[in-house]
Design a protein around this motif. Sequence first.
Motif, PDB file in Angstrom:
ATOM      1  N   SER A   1      29.263  75.293  30.965  1.00  0.00           N
ATOM      2  CA  SER A   1      30.087  76.405  30.496  1.00  0.00           C
ATOM      3  C   SER A   1      29.797  77.637  31.352  1.00  0.00           C
ATOM      4  CB  SER A   1      29.751  76.686  29.025  1.00  0.00           C
ATOM      5  OG  SER A   1      30.407  77.834  28.580  1.00  0.00           O
ATOM      6  N   GLY A   2      30.862  78.228  31.925  1.00  0.00           N
ATOM      7  CA  GLY A   2      30.675  79.408  32.771  1.00  0.00           C
ATOM      8  C   GLY A   2      30.752  79.111  34.259  1.00  0.00           C
ATOM      9  N   VAL A   3      30.741  77.816  34.622  1.00  0.00           N
ATOM     10  CA  VAL A   3      30.910  77.419  36.031  1.00  0.00           C
ATOM     11  C   VAL A   3      32.389  77.091  36.241  1.00  0.00           C
ATOM     12  CG1 VAL A   3      30.282  75.738  37.815  1.00  0.00           C
ATOM     13  CG2 VAL A   3      28.539  76.575  36.218  1.00  0.00           C
ATOM     14  N   SER A   4      33.076  77.888  37.062  1.00  0.00           N
ATOM     15  CA  SER A   4      34.523  77.740  37.237  1.00  0.00           C
ATOM     16  C   SER A   4      34.844  76.724  38.332  1.00  0.00           C
ATOM     17  CB  SER A   4      35.129  79.092  37.619  1.00  0.00           C
ATOM     18  OG  SER A   4      34.719  79.416  38.950  1.00  0.00           O
ATOM     19  N   PRO A   5      36.113  76.251  38.392  1.00  0.00           N
ATOM     20  CA  PRO A   5      36.524  75.364  39.493  1.00  0.00           C
ATOM     21  C   PRO A   5      36.245  75.995  40.865  1.00  0.00           C
ATOM     22  CG  PRO A   5      38.181  75.356  37.774  1.00  0.00           C
ATOM     23  CD  PRO A   5      37.187  76.418  37.402  1.00  0.00           C
TER      24      PRO A   5
END
Length: 623
Positions: free
Chosen positions: A607-611
Amino acid sequence: MFESEYDVIVVGAGHAGSEAAAAAANLGSKTLLVTMNLQTIAQMSCNPAMGGIAKGQIVREIDALGGYSGIVSDNSAIQFKMLNKSKGPAMWSPRVQSDRMRFAETWRLMLEQTPNLDFYQEMISGIIVENGIVKGVKTSLGLEIKARSVVLTNGTFLNGLIHIGEKQFGGGRAGEKASTGITKDLIDLGFEAGRMKTGTPPRVDGRSLDFTQMIPQPGDEVPEKFSFTDLTKPLTKQRSCHMSHTSLDVHNILREGFDRSPMFNGAIQSTGPRYCPSIEDKINRFADKDRHQLFVEPEGWNTVEYYINGFSTSLPEDIQFKALRQVKGFENVKFFRPGYAIEYDYFPPTQLKHTLETKIVSGLFFAGQINGTTGYEEAASQGLMAGINAHLKIKEKDPFILQRNEAYIGVLIDDLITKGTEEPYRMFTSRAEYRTLLRQDNADFRLTPKSFEIGLADENRMRKMEEKREKSKAFVQFFKETSSTPEEINPIFEEKKSALVSQSDKMFKFFSRPEITMEDMMQIDSVKEFIRENELDSEMIQQAEIQVKYSGYIAKEKNNADKLNRLEGLKIPESFDYSKLKSLSYEAREKLTKIKPATVSQASRISGVSPNDVSVLLVYMGR
């Protein structure tokens, strides 16, 4: 008193501890199972049942891997149900109602017959660690027991606190004391700890209930079973459960106790299970509903004790009693014991590796409610995986890790260590992206070969699985290669109001129609003959039907899973310094540094790591 050094010490003998001890010992590790009370091994602290939605898939996976839960559940069952049968097979979930006393007894006897396994009754009060490596455990009597690895499965016992109304007392379960000492040792070692809550309903005397006022809930007409082995048989007789409902009168009485409720007066501040709320939480959150279901579940074949599923509560005992007497069929109810809530310590599972070994202490493993999960099945599966990996660690072998597309167990562990949990984690089919692949019927195909490879599943299991796979595959091939005439198939289509055909075609095409079942196809002589000649059992026949009906969905999902696995193959070094990747967002750097994902795929699920952050990682790694 003890071996000079054990290979594996398992602390706690609940569902997680029992599976962990069995797995490590069966793999050949000299194992010690330590518990505060040997009379409560594998005790069902809450409801007397195993399986259910997604949980039933986990029990079948444990069995396919060579664990004991499926065998124990079958041999102590009093009722069997396949849930969600009206939906597709990805949703089918087996569940048994259990004989509580027989369940624990069966577990104990199976463990006693397991080679390489010793037992000891005492509280473990601390962990021995030297230079970041676990060396054993300390007992409340001051003994030190040495070990090369330790698995902690403490359940709700770590600094457990029981609440009934305004009354509080220490305990890990009704009638049993809490465990102290371990939390302090772990915090001193640098672990982060938290508190969680769970609850349980009153147990009542069935002789005081009027079942004629309730709705019977019988088991399946043709019951199945959990275990893929020949060590168990389906039930030939079953006990019925019953259903009743609360009412506005019941709710109004319950509200009278809200000012004395530990949930509402601040005594309990920790988080309880979202999907198994207490009755006071339900009537508070769903104030528009004037009734809730209650399932009245027998605790065994012969006992008069009943479990009131749906009435979990920590309200004062007088309010519990007064309210329950307003429920239809409960007008003269007598209590065996009131419901209660329990708070306990847990350790956020982002502090673990995929093997369930802790990142801080080498050789120390956590499994079960200590990781923030709820449910016997979730605990048992973690115990099994921790026991396997504790053995493999000390033998210096590769770890045993299940991916998300291989097992619900893989989804569970990956969710825990990648996302963490701030409330008791419960498995659902919706948590799995690949649930068409992860069905309960094919758990043996998916997992038995893997378990056989590491030495846990034996040759009999492997041979049985291969026979089922080959025969069901041959049956699918038969449908692909064999044609059926209009004279043969049209009477079936007519009966099912399906479009008639004017020429012969392969049975596979006819069978693929949604309204046509295996039962329909078995009216055809050549199909009956194939089943008889090849001695196909019900599991092989069911497997073939699923493969025919869902071949397109299965192929599509497998293709998606293969794409994901390419990212799983991209390993990230444990010592990787994310601070040097300036293109990463601040949140991504912070989360990646804390969790230390093992692969790019795991990093993408944090959660919190974007593409975009994942793209930065891929570019840096030359992809």
